[in-house]
Scaffold this motif. Structure first.
Motif, mmCIF file in Angstrom:
data_model
loop_
_atom_site.group_PDB
_atom_site.id
_atom_site.type_symbol
_atom_site.label_atom_id
_atom_site.label_comp_id
_atom_site.label_asym_id
_atom_site.label_seq_id
_atom_site.Cartn_x
_atom_site.Cartn_y
_atom_site.Cartn_z
ATOM 1 N N ILE A 144 -29.983 -26.497 0.315
ATOM 2 C CA ILE A 144 -29.844 -27.197 -0.963
ATOM 3 C C ILE A 144 -31.184 -27.308 -1.688
ATOM 4 O O ILE A 144 -31.233 -27.277 -2.917
ATOM 5 C CB ILE A 144 -29.213 -28.588 -0.731
ATOM 6 C CG1 ILE A 144 -27.729 -28.437 -0.390
ATOM 7 C CG2 ILE A 144 -29.402 -29.514 -1.928
ATOM 8 C CD1 ILE A 144 -27.055 -29.710 0.094
ATOM 9 N N ASN A 145 -32.263 -27.380 -0.951
ATOM 10 C CA ASN A 145 -33.590 -27.500 -1.556
ATOM 11 C C ASN A 145 -34.247 -26.157 -1.862
ATOM 12 O O ASN A 145 -35.259 -26.115 -2.564
ATOM 13 C CB ASN A 145 -34.513 -28.302 -0.649
ATOM 14 C CG ASN A 145 -34.257 -29.792 -0.724
ATOM 15 O OD1 ASN A 145 -34.615 -30.449 -1.699
ATOM 16 N ND2 ASN A 145 -33.594 -30.324 0.293
ATOM 17 N N LYS A 146 -33.688 -25.078 -1.350
ATOM 18 C CA LYS A 146 -34.332 -23.773 -1.496
ATOM 19 C C LYS A 146 -33.692 -22.886 -2.558
ATOM 20 O O LYS A 146 -34.384 -22.085 -3.192
ATOM 21 C CB LYS A 146 -34.319 -23.030 -0.144
ATOM 22 C CG LYS A 146 -35.085 -21.710 -0.173
ATOM 23 C CD LYS A 146 -35.121 -21.077 1.200
ATOM 24 C CE LYS A 146 -36.087 -21.807 2.106
ATOM 25 N NZ LYS A 146 -37.500 -21.566 1.713
ATOM 26 N N VAL A 147 -32.412 -23.023 -2.800
ATOM 27 C CA VAL A 147 -31.714 -22.067 -3.672
ATOM 28 C C VAL A 147 -32.248 -22.092 -5.098
ATOM 29 O O VAL A 147 -32.660 -23.136 -5.621
ATOM 30 C CB VAL A 147 -30.193 -22.337 -3.691
ATOM 31 C CG1 VAL A 147 -29.557 -21.911 -2.393
ATOM 32 C CG2 VAL A 147 -29.903 -23.786 -4.015
ATOM 33 N N TYR A 148 -32.222 -20.907 -5.733
ATOM 34 C CA TYR A 148 -32.647 -20.787 -7.125
ATOM 35 C C TYR A 148 -31.485 -21.186 -8.023
ATOM 36 O O TYR A 148 -30.354 -20.745 -7.843
ATOM 37 C CB TYR A 148 -33.086 -19.353 -7.427
ATOM 38 C CG TYR A 148 -33.541 -19.169 -8.853
ATOM 39 C CD1 TYR A 148 -34.652 -19.855 -9.337
ATOM 40 C CD2 TYR A 148 -32.860 -18.312 -9.714
ATOM 41 C CE1 TYR A 148 -35.079 -19.695 -10.645
ATOM 42 C CE2 TYR A 148 -33.283 -18.147 -11.030
ATOM 43 C CZ TYR A 148 -34.389 -18.839 -11.487
ATOM 44 O OH TYR A 148 -34.796 -18.693 -12.783
ATOM 45 N N MET A 149 -31.785 -22.019 -9.032
ATOM 46 C CA MET A 149 -30.739 -22.574 -9.887
ATOM 47 C C MET A 149 -30.911 -22.173 -11.355
ATOM 48 O O MET A 149 -30.333 -22.781 -12.240
ATOM 49 C CB MET A 149 -30.729 -24.099 -9.757
ATOM 50 C CG MET A 149 -30.479 -24.606 -8.345
ATOM 51 S SD MET A 149 -28.847 -24.156 -7.709
ATOM 52 C CE MET A 149 -27.796 -25.238 -8.684
ATOM 53 N N GLY A 150 -31.709 -21.147 -11.613
ATOM 54 C CA GLY A 150 -31.886 -20.670 -12.982
ATOM 55 C C GLY A 150 -32.981 -21.402 -13.725
ATOM 56 O O GLY A 150 -33.381 -22.515 -13.364
ATOM 57 N N ASN A 151 -33.490 -20.775 -14.774
ATOM 58 C CA ASN A 151 -34.497 -21.380 -15.661
ATOM 59 C C ASN A 151 -35.759 -21.835 -14.930
ATOM 60 O O ASN A 151 -36.376 -22.837 -15.286
ATOM 61 C CB ASN A 151 -33.886 -22.559 -16.421
ATOM 62 C CG ASN A 151 -32.775 -22.135 -17.355
ATOM 63 O OD1 ASN A 151 -33.003 -21.416 -18.323
ATOM 64 N ND2 ASN A 151 -31.552 -22.562 -17.046
ATOM 65 N N GLY A 152 -36.137 -21.098 -13.882
ATOM 66 C CA GLY A 152 -37.345 -21.439 -13.142
ATOM 67 C C GLY A 152 -37.200 -22.644 -12.251
ATOM 68 O O GLY A 152 -38.198 -23.196 -11.789
ATOM 69 N N VAL A 153 -35.966 -23.070 -11.973
ATOM 70 C CA VAL A 153 -35.708 -24.285 -11.200
ATOM 71 C C VAL A 153 -35.234 -23.918 -9.800
ATOM 72 O O VAL A 153 -34.329 -23.108 -9.629
ATOM 73 C CB VAL A 153 -34.641 -25.164 -11.893
ATOM 74 C CG1 VAL A 153 -34.285 -26.357 -11.024
ATOM 75 C CG2 VAL A 153 -35.140 -25.612 -13.256
ATOM 76 N N TYR A 154 -35.841 -24.547 -8.788
ATOM 77 C CA TYR A 154 -35.428 -24.366 -7.400
ATOM 78 C C TYR A 154 -34.923 -25.686 -6.843
ATOM 79 O O TYR A 154 -35.513 -26.742 -7.073
ATOM 80 C CB TYR A 154 -36.596 -23.855 -6.550
ATOM 81 C CG TYR A 154 -36.976 -22.426 -6.843
ATOM 82 C CD1 TYR A 154 -36.380 -21.375 -6.147
ATOM 83 C CD2 TYR A 154 -37.906 -22.127 -7.825
ATOM 84 C CE1 TYR A 154 -36.718 -20.061 -6.416
ATOM 85 C CE2 TYR A 154 -38.246 -20.810 -8.106
ATOM 86 C CZ TYR A 154 -37.646 -19.780 -7.396
ATOM 87 O OH TYR A 154 -37.974 -18.478 -7.676
ATOM 88 N N GLY A 155 -33.834 -25.616 -6.090
ATOM 89 C CA GLY A 155 -33.279 -26.795 -5.454
ATOM 90 C C GLY A 155 -32.278 -27.526 -6.332
ATOM 91 O O GLY A 155 -32.421 -27.601 -7.551
ATOM 92 N N MET A 156 -31.232 -28.066 -5.700
ATOM 93 C CA MET A 156 -30.149 -28.703 -6.454
ATOM 94 C C MET A 156 -30.512 -30.083 -6.972
ATOM 95 O O MET A 156 -29.956 -30.531 -7.973
ATOM 96 C CB MET A 156 -28.887 -28.751 -5.592
ATOM 97 C CG MET A 156 -28.320 -27.370 -5.305
ATOM 98 S SD MET A 156 -26.721 -27.417 -4.473
ATOM 99 C CE MET A 156 -26.405 -25.650 -4.276
ATOM 100 N N GLN A 157 -31.432 -30.786 -6.315
ATOM 101 C CA GLN A 157 -31.879 -32.069 -6.845
ATOM 102 C C GLN A 157 -32.567 -31.853 -8.199
ATOM 103 O O GLN A 157 -32.309 -32.561 -9.168
ATOM 104 C CB GLN A 157 -32.849 -32.737 -5.862
ATOM 105 C CG GLN A 157 -33.490 -34.002 -6.388
ATOM 106 C CD GLN A 157 -32.593 -35.222 -6.263
ATOM 107 O OE1 GLN A 157 -31.473 -35.241 -6.747
ATOM 108 N NE2 GLN A 157 -33.096 -36.255 -5.600
ATOM 109 N N THR A 158 -33.442 -30.857 -8.237
ATOM 110 C CA THR A 158 -34.147 -30.558 -9.486
ATOM 111 C C THR A 158 -33.179 -30.033 -10.529
ATOM 112 O O THR A 158 -33.315 -30.326 -11.724
ATOM 113 C CB THR A 158 -35.262 -29.525 -9.239
ATOM 114 O OG1 THR A 158 -35.958 -29.877 -8.062
ATOM 115 C CG2 THR A 158 -36.227 -29.490 -10.407
#
Length: 733
Positions: free
Chosen positions: A194-208
């Motif tokens: 959950i903390n490592k995956v890439y989430m788009g727009n230069g954002v890593y992690g689901m909390q972020t």
């Protein structure tokens, strides 16, 4: 009536039964052999597969807790191996497993690995199912062969590029997944993921990602929002709710349906969540992210080009795990940024006044530093003026298109005579201009006959264009091409005093004069290391652009631009330092020149070099054709000052070496040179036009029929992107 043996029928029957039994035994024996053969085949395949698996697994890389827990950002380094930035790393807010909503965990498991809590890191059932799906073409739509643990291992150790999806990598990935599953609890593995995956727009992690997309922490998100986040890692760009709400909605609904099938939520809850728009609750300010830290302003223009070059080479920095080693000299990059922004060393007229600059290493084409602009505020990856090609380079084109080819192809010496007399551009006569378009110099005077050396040092326009006529457009074009410069439209005479090129192109081209004639294609990246351990090294391509004699004679002239009292670049003089340079100042076309002061200019350049580095500087306003978008005569020297201070800074840590005269060149005294054993003509194509050979130095420019008095070329038509001016010239110095 025939007599029959009463035993005969029995014997026949027994023979028939015996034959049938024998046939049945043969039939059974054939199937038995076939079955045993099939079993043996699969056993052999299993043994071979197990052996191959163990063969690959024994060379598996180590995997540590640090790798599992660290961000997956691409790291960019300078030329000394010092870290410059971690792409996306600043955009990560680590969340501990105790703070991760149970609903999110169940959503991820449902969509990514339904047997996650039952498998040992590798799921043979899922592997078999995926294999069947591949054979049958069935989507079996929700999950692939890799477990969550395998995905975590891939993100932590291996490259995610499709080209790296080999049997060896898959075997090692599975082996490490087994080890990770044995060493860490399921909740720990989920936390890492959950903390490592890439989430788009230069954002890593689901909390972020929760903060970026919704402006809230994970534990404040509803079912619809959590389902969206759970589904995004598969393709974060495609499922970005801010850009592709339609695809994001479909993916979220798929996750919700998977949760229903996995008995994590009810159909009623799923239906309710599906009715919520994925745009609902999206943050317009990207939550609490500190965007000022996402890009270092000092390296921003250089970094922008690095990212572009990465993608051109087939690497995706958003997939993470890359180590990118650049050619940036961070000290030079910082000095260039401060010089343009601190306002202490150089006084700029206002914050809208812009600068673009590029420095390259003469010996190898490495791009040392780059300035994309000044006073750009919080804008990142914006307009990079160092690589723009829509502004005329003015007289900095003269060594590249006029005199360089004359030395190279016509064997001219530095003292060859050229004419500075009245000149009309051939073929420009028209009903409105029966006498054609005239070309003037900055002082609206004619100097008569002068040497190439003096004409170039003083930046006289007419001798330059006449030289281009003598060279011919085909040879001038070839010379430019050898220096990495080209355009779709054919060049014309006007380009001899103004090319539409970037500071990057010009710095790389001038570097060929500095190093003895070799053109090194400029480049940003020296090495890339992938997460899986592969290393890719890069370098320049080198071509012999000109002879050593041409390079030396050009350098000997350009030395005088700053030191000669009549030179056009005396503001950049650096006593005691061996430098060669050329100025370029572009005035307004006379169609609009009356809107500006008589000495106004739209662009000012300074390009030159030491033995070690070449630097090209452009200055001006982004919108030059506005009432306040012009440069005064005093402001045209700012480009020279930027060049002077940067060259001086670099000289502090490099030898002050002078250029050595090659054997192909002989000295003729008074600082003049010629090619040894080569002949040249004192006449050329420019002397064949009677109209342009009837004037004299006693003539004086009077009408404003092509230039103004600034020393930069002008004309009556506008420029067209990176192409040449169509009909009317501009003046330049």
């Amino acid at each position: 009536m025939d007599n029959q043996n009463p035993n005969q029928g029995g014997r026949v029957m027994r023979r028939t039964q015996h034959t049938q039994l024998k046939n049945n035994k043969k039939h059974f024996s054939w199937w038995k052999k076939a079955l045993l053969g099939i079993i043996g085949f699969f056993v052999l395949i299993f043994v071979l597969g197990a052996g191959l698996f163990m063969y690959y697994a024994k060379d598996s890389p180590k995997i540590t807790r640090t790798q599992l827990a660290s961000d997956n950002a691409t790291v960019v380094y300078d030329a000394n191996g010092k870290e410059l930035t971690r792409l996306g790393a600043q955009n990560r807010d680590y969340v501990n497993r105790k703070d991760i909503p149970r609903t999110l965990k169940r959503a991820i498991v449902s969509i990514e690995d339904r047997r996650f809590y039952k498998n040992d890191g590798v799921d043979p059932i899922r592997i078999a199912g995926a294999a069947v799906a591949n054979v049958t073409g069935s989507s079996l739509g929700l999950q692939g062969a890799s477990t969550l643990t395998q995905q975590l291992v891939k993100l932590s150790v291996f490259s995610t590029d499709a080209s790296d999806r080999t049997i060896r990598v898959k075997a090692q990935e599975a082996w490490l997944a087994l080890k990770v599953d044995k060493e860490y609890s399921k909740d720990q593995i989920l936390e890492f993921y959950i903390n490592k995956v890439y989430m788009g727009n230069g954002v890593y992690g689901m909390q972020t990602a929760a903060e970026y997309y919704f402006g809230k922490k994970l534990d404040k998100l509803n079912l619809s929002e959590l389902a969206l986040l759970a589904g995004m890692p598969q393709s974060p760009t495609v499922y970005d709710p801010t850009r592709n709400p339609q695809y994001a909605t479909a993916r979220r609904n798929t996750v919700l349906q998977a949760m229903v099938e996995n008995k994590e939520i009810s159909s009623t809850d799923a239906a309710k969540a599906k009715k919520v728009s994925v745009k609902s609750g999206l943050s317009s300010t990207h939550g609490t992210l500190d965007t000022s830290k996402t890009k270092d302003k000092i390296i921003d223009p250089y970094l922008k080009q690095v990212l572009a070059e990465l993608q051109k080479k087939g690497f995706d920095p958003n997939k993470g795990g890359l180590k990118v080693y650049t050619n940036m000299d961070y000290g030079a990059q910082k000095e260039m940024y401060n010089l343009a922004n601190d306002g202490t060393t150089i006084q700029f007229p206002d914050d809208k006044f812009q600068v673009g600059a590029t420095m390259v290493n003469n010996d190898n084409g490495k791009i040392v530093a780059m300035l994309g602009g000044r006073k750009t505020g919080d804008v990142t990856c914006g307009l990079n003026r160092a690589v723009q090609t829509d502004r005329s380079s003015g007289s900095t084109a003269k060594p590249l298109m006029d005199y360089g080819p004359a030395f190279q192809y016509l064997n001219w010496p530095t003292y060859r005579k050229v004419k500075d007399i009245p000149f009309t551009y051939p073929g420009t006569e028209s009903p409105t201009k029966p006498n054609g378009i005239k070309l003037y110099d900055f002082d609206k005077k004619y100097e008569g006959t002068m040497t190439v050396r003096n004409a170039l040092i003083q930046s006289r326009n007419i001798p330059a264009i006449r030289t281009l006529q003598d060279v011919g457009m085909s040879r001038a074009t070839e010379f430019l091409k050898n220096l990495g410069i080209s355009q779709k439209k054919e060049y014309d005479l006007v380009n001899g005093i103004g090319l539409y090129i970037s500071t990057l192109q010009e710095a790389a081209a001038y570097a060929a004069f500095a190093n003895g004639g070799s053109y090194h294609s400029p480049y940003y990246i020296s090495k890339i290391e992938t997460q899986s351990g592969k290393t890719y090294k890069f370098g320049t391509t080198t071509d012999k652009a000109m002879s050593a004699g041409t390079a030396f004679m050009m350098t000997s002239i350009l030395k005088g631009v700053t030191t000669d009292p009549m030179g056009s670049g005396t503001a950049a003089d650096i006593p005691g330092l061996n430098v060669a340079s050329k100025t370029g100042t572009v005035s307004y076309p006379d169609s609009i020149a009356n809107q500006y002061p008589s000495d106004a200019a739209s662009d000012s350049w300074m390009t030159g070099y030491t033995k070690n580095y070449s630097l090209s500087v452009w200055t001006g306003y982004d919108h030059a054709n506005t009432p306040t978008g012009f440069l005064t005569q005093q402001q045209t020297t700012i480009a020279q000052l930027v060049w002077k201070y940067m060259i001086s800074y670099m000289a502090q840590s490099s030898p002050n070496t002078d250029w050595t005269q090659p054997s192909s060149v002989v000295s003729k005294g008074n600082n003049e040179y010629a090619f040894a054993g080569k002949s040249y003509s004192n006449t050329g194509a420019s002397d064949l036009d009677s109209k342009n050979n009837s004037g004299s130095a006693s003539s004086s420019a009077s009408s404003n029929n092509g230039t103004n008095s600034t020393g930069t070329t002008t004309g009556n038509t506008t420029t067209n992107g990176n192409n040449s001016v169509a009909t009317s010239p501009f003046t330049t110095r």
